[in-house]
Design an enzyme around this catalytic site. Structure first.
Site, short mmCIF file in Angstrom:
data_model
loop_
_atom_site.label_atom_id
_atom_site.label_comp_id
_atom_site.label_asym_id
_atom_site.label_seq_id
_atom_site.Cartn_x
_atom_site.Cartn_y
_atom_site.Cartn_z
N GLY A 153 16.42 37.37 12.25
CA GLY A 153 14.98 37.14 12.05
C GLY A 153 14.52 37.57 10.66
O GLY A 153 13.36 37.93 10.47
N GLN A 204 8.12 37.83 9.51
CA GLN A 204 7.30 38.86 8.85
C GLN A 204 8.06 40.18 8.69
O GLN A 204 8.23 40.70 7.57
CB GLN A 204 6.03 39.12 9.66
CG GLN A 204 5.25 40.34 9.15
CD GLN A 204 4.10 40.75 10.05
OE1 GLN A 204 2.96 40.44 9.76
NE2 GLN A 204 4.39 41.46 11.14
N LEU A 256 20.18 32.89 18.18
CA LEU A 256 20.31 33.75 19.37
C LEU A 256 20.73 32.97 20.61
O LEU A 256 21.17 33.57 21.59
CB LEU A 256 18.98 34.45 19.65
CG LEU A 256 18.63 35.64 18.76
CD1 LEU A 256 17.26 36.17 19.12
CD2 LEU A 256 19.66 36.74 18.90
N LEU A 273 15.63 41.48 15.01
CA LEU A 273 14.20 41.15 14.93
C LEU A 273 13.93 39.70 15.34
O LEU A 273 12.77 39.30 15.45
CB LEU A 273 13.71 41.36 13.49
CG LEU A 273 13.98 42.73 12.87
CD1 LEU A 273 13.28 42.85 11.52
CD2 LEU A 273 13.52 43.85 13.79
N ALA A 296 13.25 36.47 17.46
CA ALA A 296 12.69 36.22 18.80
C ALA A 296 11.76 35.02 18.74
O ALA A 296 11.27 34.66 17.66
CB ALA A 296 11.88 37.43 19.28
N GLN A 297 11.52 34.42 19.91
CA GLN A 297 10.36 33.53 20.06
C GLN A 297 9.23 34.52 20.27
O GLN A 297 9.05 35.07 21.36
CB GLN A 297 10.58 32.60 21.26
CG GLN A 297 9.59 31.46 21.39
CD GLN A 297 8.13 31.90 21.47
OE1 GLN A 297 7.42 31.99 20.44
NE2 GLN A 297 7.64 32.18 22.64
N GLU A 357 3.82 44.63 24.41
CA GLU A 357 3.54 43.62 25.44
C GLU A 357 4.24 43.96 26.75
O GLU A 357 3.85 43.47 27.81
CB GLU A 357 4.01 42.24 24.97
CG GLU A 357 3.01 41.51 24.11
CD GLU A 357 1.74 41.13 24.83
OE1 GLU A 357 1.81 40.39 25.83
OE2 GLU A 357 0.66 41.58 24.41
N LYS A 410 11.15 40.46 27.04
CA LYS A 410 11.37 41.64 26.20
C LYS A 410 11.74 42.88 27.04
O LYS A 410 12.42 43.77 26.55
CB LYS A 410 10.13 41.92 25.35
CG LYS A 410 9.98 40.96 24.16
CD LYS A 410 10.97 41.32 23.05
CE LYS A 410 10.74 40.51 21.79
NZ LYS A 410 11.59 40.92 20.65
N HIS A 463 1.61 44.71 14.66
CA HIS A 463 1.56 45.03 13.23
C HIS A 463 1.51 43.73 12.43
O HIS A 463 2.18 42.76 12.76
CB HIS A 463 2.72 45.94 12.81
CG HIS A 463 4.04 45.51 13.34
ND1 HIS A 463 4.47 45.79 14.61
CD2 HIS A 463 5.02 44.80 12.76
CE1 HIS A 463 5.67 45.27 14.80
NE2 HIS A 463 6.02 44.65 13.69
N ARG A 503 1.97 37.59 7.91
CA ARG A 503 1.89 37.30 9.34
C ARG A 503 1.79 35.79 9.56
O ARG A 503 1.10 35.07 8.81
CB ARG A 503 0.63 38.00 9.89
CG ARG A 503 0.43 37.93 11.37
CD ARG A 503 1.57 38.51 12.15
NE ARG A 503 1.13 39.25 13.32
CZ ARG A 503 1.89 39.42 14.40
NH1 ARG A 503 3.12 38.90 14.46
NH2 ARG A 503 1.46 40.14 15.40
#
Ligand code: NDP
Ligand code: GDR
Length: 337
Positions: A8, A12, A59, A80, A82-83, A127, A153, A179, A184
């Site tokens: 990833g 960001q 992944l 890092l 991920a969807q 989350e 997650k 964050h 972003r």
């Protein structure tokens, strides 16, 4: 000299972490996805694209992961990738689960076989707390996820802990609260607001159309949070750590800070789906609400307690949410100039 691998790296956090680790003298390898055009704009913006070594990495593909891990043999592996968009996880729940849950297992199992001494970081998330069992949330707070993203997650988090306990791997999870930064993605609410309001401040007329303005989040600056990730992997023993600011505000509050930074003053009218905000100075309609951006299930309130990270890692966030809103609003305003 240490070698690291960041999955990833084009996202960001990946971009900020790559810059941090380059500054610390690491040889930085990173994974990018084979899509029609590799998205390297963030690495470019930070001026580090030519300093990192990129590898095709997905992944969803166990063989690809196995080969890459065998080839790079990193001292530290930061997962890092991920969807990462919660809203999309209801549209692509199976893909989200495959990537965010099974993807972590694919990495851990390859590391176990090929590079068991590699230190591993998993990007866990607030989350997972979902319909929060207590306020504030800390490492011991039970997980009650509210989205396919959150559920996926939780698997990633527990499989990381399981490989730590089962095979003695140095595997840690950072339970990071929201964050943000000028890097972003534009679909996340903070950046959606800063970009839309910067366009309005530059003479545009399109209001920013949002969903639930009452959702409360604990927002910090991504640059501070990647420092915490690195610190976790420098500990003698692995563990789980909350990174947060300890301040929680509504989406409406964040929009007020952004407006202020751009010289606007918002007057809010109406409630619920018919709520809107007008800029007192220009009279422009700045914010509207649409059902389109509400989620099937919402996480109403997130507020983190980062005291373990402060005590053990010596980590503290440096940027307040108001400074963050100003930083992002200014960056978008300048970019549009
Ligand atoms: P981004 O969405 O900006 O970056 C996600 C990265 O993952 C991108 O580089 C993306 O690549 C990559 N990716 C997506 N799918 C795959 C896949 N199938 N295989 C390989 N790579 C893939 O996220 P952030 O940087 O904001 O977040 C980093 C991590 O931290 C994520 O795991 C996120 O879930 C988690 N997290 C984020 C928080 C936040 O507030 N930012 C808070 C808590 C956790 P591409 O460029 O090709 O899309
Ligand atoms: P989140 O971030 O879901 O917390 O996940 P996001 O910015 O998408 O939403 C935050 C809150 O704002 C509300 N909201 C809107 N959200 C978006 N995206 N667009 C809108 O128009 C809008 N209007 C209101 C949402 O309902 C929500 O309550 C982020 C991601 O980075 C995850 O990967 C990470 O794990 C968590 O933060 C911590």
């Amino acid at each position: 000299m240490k070698t690291c691998f960041i999955s990833g790296i084009t996202g960001q956090d990946g971009a900020y972490l790559a810059r941090l680790l380059l500054d610390k003298g690491y040889t930085v390898h990173g994974g990018f996805r084979r899509i029609s055009q590799a998205e390297t704009v963030r690495l470019d913006k930070l001026g580090i694209l030519s300093d990192v070594q990129l590898h095709e990495f997905d992944l969803a593909d166990a063989n690809n992961i196995f080969r890459t891990i065998g080839k790079v043999q990193a001292h530290e592996f930061y997962n890092l990738a991920a969807q990462s968009f919660v809203g999309a996880s209801w549209e692509v729940p199976v893909y989200t689960s495959d990537v965010n849950a099974m993807g972590v297992l694919r990495i851990l199992d390859s590391l176990r076989t090929l590079a068991p001494e590699t230190r591993f970081y998993q990007a866990s998330t607030s989350e997972m707390f979902g319909q929060v069992a207590e306020v504030p949330q800390r490492e011991s707070t039970p997980f009650l996820p509210r989205s396919p993203y959150g559920v996926s997650k939780v698997f990633g988090h527990f499989i990381t802990r399981n490989y730590r306990e089962s095979f003695g791997m140095h595997a840690s999870s950072g339970i990071l609260f929201n964050h943000e930064s000028p890097l972003r993605g534009t679909e996340f609410v903070t950046r959606k607001i800063t970009l839309a309001l910067a366009r309005l401040a530059r003479g545009g007329s399109e209001p920013c159309v949002l969903g639930n303005l009452d959702a409360k989040r604990d927002w910090g600056f991504a640059g501070d949070y990647v420092e915490g990730m690195w610190r976790m992997l420098q500990q003698d023993t692995p563990g789980d750590y909350v990174l947060a600011t300890g301040v929680s505000l509504t989406v409406r509050d964040f929009a007020n800070f952004v407006a202020e930074a751009l010289g606007m003053k918002l007057d809010w009218n109406g409630v619920g789906i018919v709520e809107y905000a007008i800029d007192r100075k220009s009279g422009k309609r700045v914010i509207e609400v649409s059902e389109r951006f509400f989620r099937p299930a919402e996480v109403d309130l997130l507020l983190g307690d980062p005291s373990k990270a402060a005590k053990v890692l010596g980590w503290k966030p440096r940027v307040s949410v108001q400074q963050l809103a100003e930083m992002m609003a200014r960056a978008d305003y300048e970019d549009l100039g």
